[in-house]
Design an enzyme around this catalytic site. Structure first.
Site, PDB file in Angstrom:
ATOM      1  N   LYS A 251     -39.882  41.378 -51.016  1.00  0.00           N
ATOM      2  CA  LYS A 251     -39.749  40.843 -52.373  1.00  0.00           C
ATOM      3  C   LYS A 251     -40.668  39.650 -52.628  1.00  0.00           C
ATOM      4  CE  LYS A 251     -35.441  42.867 -53.735  1.00  0.00           C
ATOM      5  NZ  LYS A 251     -34.095  42.688 -54.312  1.00  0.00           N
TER       6      LYS A 251
ATOM      7  N   ARG B 113     -30.876  46.114 -46.729  1.00  0.00           N
ATOM      8  CA  ARG B 113     -31.667  47.175 -47.364  1.00  0.00           C
ATOM      9  C   ARG B 113     -33.141  46.863 -47.127  1.00  0.00           C
ATOM     10  NH1 ARG B 113     -34.175  48.235 -52.333  1.00  0.00           N
ATOM     11  NH2 ARG B 113     -33.887  50.363 -53.136  1.00  0.00           N
TER      12      ARG B 113
END
Length: 277
Positions: free
Chosen positions: A221, A255
């Protein structure tokens, strides 16, 4: 609920790894590399071989600035992948906010609904309530993917996210979905600045007080790129570090895109922690 789902998620002694399967042309992390059904299935097999416990199959990008796709197109992307793995020894999750996609995915044999909108779409609660077996991951998000990063603001990020989950858990359980079917995800990068994300990561145990398993999705991210300056395809080291920090702070599921690297790092952490018990 299936015994497989209940045992694998809620009774697992070690943190679980959720591998990402993006069946989209515009994912921030892989640029549509697995957009075709064939490529997505091969990628999923690779993640399983690397040690993934869960496959998270998504047919709609939720990166900042992304726009929604139609129900029919999302179904065309995800259902064949779900069907390919529904009877295998792997838990299968569908990453969607659309009630009709949820319904069709449940029919196809999915084990988990992973909803960034926390079942707030009209009809989503009813779909999940009619199924007595699927797990549900409720994620926190301020705004919508198209505008969520424009100017996110909170008075107290940690308390506001906690209060959000407390309210959603009450709503979902009130319609008959048992608490043991629920998982929560603080939604790193979904309507949050770098500082907001860091506060959440550093204080995940506060959310664990809700007594619902925590899922952390930090892999590749932009918050990690903001720290290291690395491009999205060069964030494996910071992604693994973030996953380890999340687990130390209470996450039960991570995840990730890089399954093997994460699994190896978790093996070291688990061994050290076992030695200390």
């Amino acid at each position: 609920m299936t015994q497989r789902s209940l045992h694998s998620i809620h009774k697992a002694k070690q943190p679980l790894i959720m591998g990402v399967v993006n069946v989209t042309p515009d994912s921030f992390s892989d640029g549509g590399l697995f957009f075709s059904t064939e490529n997505a299935i091969e990628h999923a097999k690779k993640l399983i071989n690397e040690g993934a416990d869960i496959l998270d199959i998504g047919g709609e990008s939720t990166r900042p600035g992304s726009l929604p796709v139609g129900v029919d197109e999302e179904l065309r992307r995800v259902i064949p992948i779900i069907e390919a793995f529904a009877d295998k020894e792997i838990l299968v999750s569908v990453d969607t906010s659309k009630p009709e996609v949820m319904r069709q995915a449940i029919i196809a044999g999915v084990d988990m609904i992973n909803d960034i909108n926390a079942l707030r779409s009209s009809g989503a609660l009813e779909v999940v309530a009619k199924s007595h077996r699927v797990l549900v991951c409720l994620m926190h998000m301020q705004g919508r993917p198209a505008d969520m990063q424009d100017n996110p603001q909170y008075q107290n990020i940690l308390q506001e996210v906690y209060d959000f989950f407390e309210e959603r858990i009450q709503v979902v359980t009130a319609i008959g979905v048992s608490r043991e079917r629920l998982i929560i995800d603080p939604g790193f990068g979904f309507g949050k600045t770098l500082q907001h994300n860091l506060i959440l990561l550093n204080n995940l145990r506060h959310l664990a007080q809700l007594q619902v398993p925590l899922l952390a999705g930090l892999s590749r991210k932009s918050m990690l790129g903001a720290v290291t300056g690395n491009s999205v395809d060069q964030r494996i080291h910071e992604s693994v570090a973030a996953a380890i920090i999340a687990v130390i702070n209470g996450a039960r599921i991570v995840r990730v895109h890089d399954v093997k690297a994460t699994k190896d790092a978790l093996a070291v952490l688990n061994t050290v922690q076992e030695c200390g018990r």
